[in-house]
Structures are given as C-alpha cells and as structure tokens.
Write a protein that holds these residues in place. Structure first.
Motif, PDB file in Angstrom:
ATOM      1  N   LYS A 198      29.132  34.987  43.915  1.00 22.24           N
ATOM      2  CA  LYS A 198      30.518  35.349  43.617  1.00 22.24           C
ATOM      3  C   LYS A 198      31.128  35.919  44.886  1.00 22.24           C
ATOM      4  CE  LYS A 198      32.423  36.200  39.703  1.00 22.24           C
ATOM      5  NZ  LYS A 198      32.696  36.716  38.377  1.00 22.24           N
ATOM      6  N   LYS A 199      32.096  35.213  45.429  1.00 24.93           N
ATOM      7  CA  LYS A 199      32.787  35.665  46.633  1.00 24.93           C
ATOM      8  C   LYS A 199      33.744  36.773  46.256  1.00 24.93           C
ATOM      9  CE  LYS A 199      31.018  32.791  49.568  1.00 24.93           C
ATOM     10  NZ  LYS A 199      30.084  33.291  50.551  1.00 24.93           N
ATOM     11  N   ILE A 200      33.704  37.845  47.017  1.00 21.95           N
ATOM     12  CA  ILE A 200      34.603  38.942  46.713  1.00 21.95           C
ATOM     13  C   ILE A 200      35.998  38.622  47.240  1.00 21.95           C
ATOM     14  CG2 ILE A 200      32.810  40.687  46.564  1.00 21.95           C
ATOM     15  CD1 ILE A 200      33.535  41.608  49.330  1.00 21.95           C
ATOM     16  N   ARG A 201      36.972  39.220  46.599  1.00 20.47           N
ATOM     17  CA  ARG A 201      38.363  38.996  46.976  1.00 20.47           C
ATOM     18  C   ARG A 201      39.100  40.321  46.945  1.00 20.47           C
ATOM     19  NH1 ARG A 201      40.873  39.815  42.334  1.00 20.47           N
ATOM     20  NH2 ARG A 201      40.012  39.062  40.409  1.00 20.47           N
ATOM     21  N   LYS A 202      40.289  40.285  47.504  1.00 17.70           N
ATOM     22  CA  LYS A 202      41.148  41.464  47.505  1.00 17.70           C
ATOM     23  C   LYS A 202      41.547  41.810  46.073  1.00 17.70           C
ATOM     24  CE  LYS A 202      44.756  42.796  50.529  1.00 17.70           C
ATOM     25  NZ  LYS A 202      45.821  42.480  51.440  1.00 17.70           N
ATOM     26  N   PRO A 203      41.574  43.092  45.731  1.00 21.52           N
ATOM     27  CA  PRO A 203      42.015  43.478  44.384  1.00 21.52           C
ATOM     28  C   PRO A 203      43.490  43.146  44.159  1.00 21.52           C
ATOM     29  CG  PRO A 203      40.951  45.313  45.514  1.00 21.52           C
ATOM     30  CD  PRO A 203      41.156  44.229  46.523  1.00 21.52           C
ATOM     31  N   LYS A 204      43.848  42.978  42.895  1.00 18.44           N
ATOM     32  CA  LYS A 204      45.244  42.731  42.545  1.00 18.44           C
ATOM     33  C   LYS A 204      46.063  43.988  42.842  1.00 18.44           C
ATOM     34  CE  LYS A 204      44.197  39.453  38.937  1.00 18.44           C
ATOM     35  NZ  LYS A 204      44.049  39.204  37.531  1.00 18.44           N
ATOM     36  N   PRO A 205      47.351  43.805  43.155  1.00 14.28           N
ATOM     37  CA  PRO A 205      48.207  44.972  43.381  1.00 14.28           C
ATOM     38  C   PRO A 205      48.242  45.868  42.133  1.00 14.28           C
ATOM     39  CG  PRO A 205      49.325  42.957  44.030  1.00 14.28           C
ATOM     40  CD  PRO A 205      48.066  42.552  43.329  1.00 14.28           C
ATOM     41  N   TRP A 206      48.331  47.160  42.349  1.00 17.72           N
ATOM     42  CA  TRP A 206      48.388  48.109  41.235  1.00 17.72           C
ATOM     43  C   TRP A 206      49.382  49.201  41.563  1.00 17.72           C
ATOM     44  CZ3 TRP A 206      46.665  53.244  41.937  1.00 17.72           C
ATOM     45  CH2 TRP A 206      46.017  53.489  43.157  1.00 17.72           C
ATOM     46  N   LYS A 207      49.839  49.863  40.522  1.00 24.93           N
ATOM     47  CA  LYS A 207      50.825  50.928  40.694  1.00 24.93           C
ATOM     48  C   LYS A 207      50.310  52.179  40.013  1.00 24.93           C
ATOM     49  CE  LYS A 207      55.724  51.900  40.028  1.00 24.93           C
ATOM     50  NZ  LYS A 207      57.011  51.358  39.564  1.00 24.93           N
ATOM     51  N   ASN A 208      50.316  53.283  40.727  1.00 23.27           N
ATOM     52  CA  ASN A 208      49.907  54.555  40.151  1.00 23.27           C
ATOM     53  C   ASN A 208      51.048  55.077  39.273  1.00 23.27           C
ATOM     54  OD1 ASN A 208      47.649  56.468  40.273  1.00 23.27           O
ATOM     55  ND2 ASN A 208      49.213  57.908  40.951  1.00 23.27           N
ATOM     56  N   PRO A 209      50.722  55.767  38.179  1.00 23.49           N
ATOM     57  CA  PRO A 209      51.789  56.305  37.320  1.00 23.49           C
ATOM     58  C   PRO A 209      52.797  57.159  38.086  1.00 23.49           C
ATOM     59  CG  PRO A 209      49.671  56.561  36.244  1.00 23.49           C
ATOM     60  CD  PRO A 209      49.405  56.055  37.637  1.00 23.49           C
ATOM     61  N   GLN A 210      52.321  57.905  39.072  1.00 26.74           N
ATOM     62  CA  GLN A 210      53.209  58.714  39.919  1.00 26.74           C
ATOM     63  C   GLN A 210      52.962  58.282  41.365  1.00 26.74           C
ATOM     64  OE1 GLN A 210      53.902  62.688  39.282  1.00 26.74           O
ATOM     65  NE2 GLN A 210      54.277  62.291  37.125  1.00 26.74           N
ATOM     66  N   PRO A 211      54.005  58.186  42.187  1.00 25.27           N
ATOM     67  CA  PRO A 211      53.795  57.818  43.589  1.00 25.27           C
ATOM     68  C   PRO A 211      52.798  58.768  44.264  1.00 25.27           C
ATOM     69  CG  PRO A 211      56.126  57.788  43.061  1.00 25.27           C
ATOM     70  CD  PRO A 211      55.414  58.394  41.877  1.00 25.27           C
ATOM     71  N   LEU A 212      51.953  58.205  45.113  1.00 29.62           N
ATOM     72  CA  LEU A 212      50.945  58.980  45.836  1.00 29.62           C
ATOM     73  C   LEU A 212      51.223  58.943  47.322  1.00 29.62           C
ATOM     74  CD1 LEU A 212      47.609  57.584  44.325  1.00 29.62           C
ATOM     75  CD2 LEU A 212      48.535  59.860  43.979  1.00 29.62           C
TER      76      LEU A 212
END
Length: 114
Positions: free
Chosen positions: A16-30
């Motif tokens: 299984k070739k690793i790939r970049k994670p999907k974009p995500w958004k934190n509930p509050q900006p960090l």
C-alpha cells in the motif's frame, strides 16, 4: 534472488503506497505554534496507547518526512499500512497504531504565527 523489476510485498501480496492526507479543518483556527504543541503532546504520549516504541518512532519520522522517505521508513520498519494516509497502521505482531490528522498535515484554517 529478485530481479530489478521485483517489488517487496506485504502479506496480501500488495504494497500500500502512502499518500498525502486529505485536507482537514480544525473546529477553531490554529496557529502553527498550537499545532506543533498538539503534535508534541501526541508523540510524547503515543507509546502509552500500546504497541512498540520503535514503531511509534518510525511513524513519527514518516509523518514528518516527504512521501518518498516516509514510504521507505514504513517499509523498513515493517509497518503494515491499512489507510494510505497513515491514519491506521499495524505492526508485524498485529498491534494497531492510529494517527490523528493533525500529526500528518496542516489544517486548511492554519493561522501563521505573527
């Protein structure tokens, strides 16, 4: 003896070739500082979740590396990748390792420190 075109395979016959994670958004900006603090806290406590410290160390190194180096790290450590983005992995003994998205990539709502 393998030939130049052969490749290393896992138990099911595929790598299984690793790939970049999907974009995500934190509930509050960090901020970058807050994100780094969250990551440090996770990695400091990760071995307490079970599994082998050596595998946690390899996963941290892979999470902090580019994709090519990360692939080499997980392959050489014998990590079995279930989710190509490294969120779920296993070691050769079957211990499960779950990584939160925040240790693998930055959120879309990251605030750059001043």
């Amino acid at each position: 003896m393998g030939c130049a075109g052969s490749s290393q395979t896992k138990g099911d016959g595929t790598v299984k070739k690793i790939r970049k994670p999907k974009p995500w958004k934190n509930p509050q900006p960090l901020t970058k500082t807050q994100l780094m603090q969250m990551r440090d806290e996770f990695w400091d406590t990760a071995p307490h979740y079970g599994g082998q410290k050596e595998i946690w160390d390899a996963l941290r190194a892979a999470a902090e590396a580019d994709l090519t180096l990360a692939q080499a790290i997980v392959d050489s450590a014998g990590v079995i990748v279930q989710s190509a983005d490294l969120t779920i992995c296993y070691d050769e003994r079957g211990a499960k390792y779950e990584l939160p998205h925040y240790v693998l990539s930055e959120p879309t709502n990251l605030i750059r420190d001043g």
